[in-house]
Design a protein around this motif. Structure first.
Motif, PDB file in Angstrom:
ATOM      1  N   ASP A  11       0.834  -1.199   0.000  1.00 30.49           N
ATOM      2  CA  ASP A  11       0.000   0.000   0.000  1.00 30.49           C
ATOM      3  C   ASP A  11       0.872   1.253   0.000  1.00 30.49           C
ATOM      4  OD1 ASP A  11      -2.388   1.619   0.348  1.00 30.49           O
ATOM      5  OD2 ASP A  11      -1.841   1.782   2.452  1.00 30.49           O
ATOM      6  N   ALA A  12       1.925   1.261   0.816  1.00 29.62           N
ATOM      7  CA  ALA A  12       2.811   2.425   0.904  1.00 29.62           C
ATOM      8  C   ALA A  12       3.546   2.667  -0.408  1.00 29.62           C
ATOM      9  CB  ALA A  12       3.810   2.232   2.043  1.00 29.62           C
ATOM     10  N   ILE A  13       3.947   1.615  -1.083  1.00 27.11           N
ATOM     11  CA  ILE A  13       4.624   1.785  -2.366  1.00 27.11           C
ATOM     12  C   ILE A  13       3.685   2.408  -3.386  1.00 27.11           C
ATOM     13  CG2 ILE A  13       5.569   0.509  -4.347  1.00 27.11           C
ATOM     14  CD1 ILE A  13       6.862  -1.386  -2.332  1.00 27.11           C
ATOM     15  N   ASP A  14       2.445   1.974  -3.395  1.00 27.74           N
ATOM     16  CA  ASP A  14       1.474   2.550  -4.331  1.00 27.74           C
ATOM     17  C   ASP A  14       1.238   4.030  -4.032  1.00 27.74           C
ATOM     18  OD1 ASP A  14      -0.495   2.471  -6.428  1.00 27.74           O
ATOM     19  OD2 ASP A  14      -2.017   2.504  -4.870  1.00 27.74           O
ATOM     20  N   ILE A  15       1.216   4.395  -2.768  1.00 28.23           N
ATOM     21  CA  ILE A  15       0.971   5.787  -2.392  1.00 28.23           C
ATOM     22  C   ILE A  15       2.165   6.669  -2.715  1.00 28.23           C
ATOM     23  CG2 ILE A  15       0.619   7.343  -0.419  1.00 28.23           C
ATOM     24  CD1 ILE A  15      -1.050   5.091   0.863  1.00 28.23           C
ATOM     25  N   HIS A  16       3.361   6.218  -2.357  1.00 30.69           N
ATOM     26  CA  HIS A  16       4.551   7.082  -2.451  1.00 30.69           C
ATOM     27  C   HIS A  16       5.337   6.907  -3.744  1.00 30.69           C
ATOM     28  CE1 HIS A  16       4.066   8.423   1.695  1.00 30.69           C
ATOM     29  NE2 HIS A  16       3.788   7.163   2.015  1.00 30.69           N
ATOM     30  N   ARG A  17       5.176   5.770  -4.422  1.00 33.67           N
ATOM     31  CA  ARG A  17       5.893   5.491  -5.675  1.00 33.67           C
ATOM     32  C   ARG A  17       7.405   5.672  -5.521  1.00 33.67           C
ATOM     33  NH1 ARG A  17       2.063   4.509  -9.894  1.00 33.67           N
ATOM     34  NH2 ARG A  17       0.141   4.132  -8.725  1.00 33.67           N
ATOM     35  N   HIS A  18       7.883   5.302  -4.352  1.00 30.90           N
ATOM     36  CA  HIS A  18       9.314   5.468  -4.047  1.00 30.90           C
ATOM     37  C   HIS A  18       9.624   4.566  -2.853  1.00 30.90           C
ATOM     38  CE1 HIS A  18      12.992   7.418  -2.547  1.00 30.90           C
ATOM     39  NE2 HIS A  18      13.138   7.900  -3.773  1.00 30.90           N
ATOM     40  N   MET A  57       6.568   1.901  -9.628  1.00 27.94           N
ATOM     41  CA  MET A  57       5.124   1.850  -9.819  1.00 27.94           C
ATOM     42  C   MET A  57       4.661   0.398  -9.784  1.00 27.94           C
ATOM     43  SD  MET A  57       5.093   2.945 -13.840  1.00 27.94           S
ATOM     44  CE  MET A  57       3.310   2.902 -13.937  1.00 27.94           C
ATOM     45  N   LEU A  58       3.385   0.204  -9.584  1.00 32.60           N
ATOM     46  CA  LEU A  58       2.849  -1.145  -9.530  1.00 32.60           C
ATOM     47  C   LEU A  58       2.588  -1.670 -10.935  1.00 32.60           C
ATOM     48  CD1 LEU A  58       0.308  -1.005  -6.560  1.00 32.60           C
ATOM     49  CD2 LEU A  58       2.727  -1.601  -6.525  1.00 32.60           C
ATOM     50  N   THR A  59       2.766  -2.968 -11.104  1.00 29.35           N
ATOM     51  CA  THR A  59       2.390  -3.634 -12.349  1.00 29.35           C
ATOM     52  C   THR A  59       0.858  -3.770 -12.381  1.00 29.35           C
ATOM     53  OG1 THR A  59       2.483  -5.819 -11.354  1.00 29.35           O
ATOM     54  CG2 THR A  59       4.547  -4.939 -12.286  1.00 29.35           C
ATOM     55  N   PRO A  60       0.288  -4.154 -13.516  1.00 27.12           N
ATOM     56  CA  PRO A  60      -1.169  -4.398 -13.537  1.00 27.12           C
ATOM     57  C   PRO A  60      -1.615  -5.378 -12.460  1.00 27.12           C
ATOM     58  CG  PRO A  60      -0.334  -4.296 -15.773  1.00 27.12           C
ATOM     59  CD  PRO A  60       0.876  -4.236 -14.869  1.00 27.12           C
ATOM     60  N   LEU A  65      -4.114  -6.160  -6.976  1.00 20.93           N
ATOM     61  CA  LEU A  65      -3.992  -6.745  -5.649  1.00 20.93           C
ATOM     62  C   LEU A  65      -3.887  -5.699  -4.544  1.00 20.93           C
ATOM     63  CD1 LEU A  65      -1.698  -9.837  -6.319  1.00 20.93           C
ATOM     64  CD2 LEU A  65      -4.153  -9.787  -5.858  1.00 20.93           C
ATOM     65  N   VAL A  66      -3.406  -4.487  -4.873  1.00 20.33           N
ATOM     66  CA  VAL A  66      -3.315  -3.470  -3.819  1.00 20.33           C
ATOM     67  C   VAL A  66      -4.715  -3.052  -3.363  1.00 20.33           C
ATOM     68  CG1 VAL A  66      -3.277  -1.351  -5.223  1.00 20.33           C
ATOM     69  CG2 VAL A  66      -2.025  -1.428  -3.068  1.00 20.33           C
ATOM     70  N   ALA A  67      -5.681  -3.107  -4.275  1.00 13.98           N
ATOM     71  CA  ALA A  67      -7.061  -2.810  -3.879  1.00 13.98           C
ATOM     72  C   ALA A  67      -7.575  -3.862  -2.900  1.00 13.98           C
ATOM     73  CB  ALA A  67      -7.961  -2.749  -5.117  1.00 13.98           C
TER      74      ALA A  67
END
Length: 298
Positions: A11-18, A57-60, A65-67
């Motif tokens: 979740d944190a990776i999706d939010i911060h993209r870093h 960034m997240l892959t498809p 899955l992050v949802a």
């Protein structure tokens, strides 16, 4: 077995993209977070994160899955909150969202009573635009919102707190300034100063004004009610302000606040929360306290 902590990392990776900022948000080192994400990918047999030189960034697969991960995190938070509520429903943290056209004018009237009547609750206040607050409530980042009610909010549970009238603000030089009261029909053909897009008050005020035959002044859109107030006092136009924003703002030789006769434009201030929210005893206490605090204020 997949761990809750791994889902928090995703979740944190999706939010911060870093990776670095995500690790800081999760209070772990970057190698720890990166390593756990790699283990999660190995466990699932899927690549979840696309690693590039300057961004992440997240892959498809990761996006899908992050949802699901957020649903699990919300369920875990709800489980923990329910357990704490069984011990003491009137303790713990409570995150409240409010909009900028309400928060600075409402909070001075309610926070003293809330802190006195619910002393074991830690109130965290978050100010943002309506769209962002609704998203945060839906995602479980906020416990409740205190907002003007709009029809598109009907997916949330609602407790009505009070109705707030809107008043007409004019400079002392404006033709309407000498009136003790006005009705909406008297705004016909006048141009109204408004807030910028994204503020629900803008849409509500324009709805009343358009019905009355008034027009929007497109020369300027304000970012705050205080900017609108200064524009009006400089005789740049007229506007509708919530009554709470005019309390303790004495009419002067530069600005007048004129109440409307019936039918009065107003906004319904409501408390909103997710359906099935676990801490209902606490919510009912907050509702009762806010209603009591606002009696006689407007």
């Amino acid at each position: 077995m997949i761990k809750i902590r791994d889902l928090e990392y995703l979740d944190a990776i999706d939010i911060h993209r870093h990776f670095g900022r995500a690790a800081e948000a999760c209070f772990v080192s970057q190698p720890t977070l990166s390593g756990q994400i790699m283990k999660l990918e190995e466990q699932l047999g899927l690549v979840l994160v696309e690693r590039q030189t300057r961004k992440v960034m997240l892959t498809p697969a990761g996006e899908r899955l992050v949802a699901e991960a957020r649903n699990v995190l919300r369920a875990a938070q709800s489980f923990e909150a329910s357990a704490k509520a069984l011990l003491d429903p009137f303790s713990g943290d409570l995150h409240i969202g409010l909009i900028p056209t309400l928060a600075p004018y409402l909070l001075p009237h309610i926070m003293k009573d809330l802190n006195e009547k619910l002393p074991k609750i830690n109130f965290y206040l978050h100010e943002d635009k309506t769209k962002n607050l609704l998203k945060s409530l839906d995602e479980g980042k906020l416990d409740l919102l205190i907002l003007p009610w709009l029809d598109e909010m009907d997916k949330f549970d609602r407790y009505d707190l009070f109705e707030e009238p809107l008043v007409l603000a004019t400079s002392n030089e404006h033709p309407l300034s000498a009136k003790k009261t006005v009705n909406l029909d008297q705004l016909t053909n006048y141009e109204i100063l408004t807030l910028e897009d994204g503020h629900c008050l803008r849409d509500q005020a324009l709805g009343f004004c358009f019905t009355a035959g008034a027009k929007e002044d497109h020369r300027f859109q304000a970012t705050s009610l205080e900017t609108l107030r200064y524009m009006v006092s400089s005789n740049m136009g007229i506007t509708l302000l919530p009554q709470l924003a005019t309390l303790n703002q004495t009419a002067t030789n530069t600005i007048n606040y004129i109440p409307f006769t019936d039918p009065k434009p107003n906004r319904q201030i409501s408390l909103m929360l997710r359906t099935g929210y676990s801490r209902m005893e606490c919510i009912r206490a907050v509702v009762s306290c806010v209603k009591g605090s606002m009696k006689g204020v407007i």
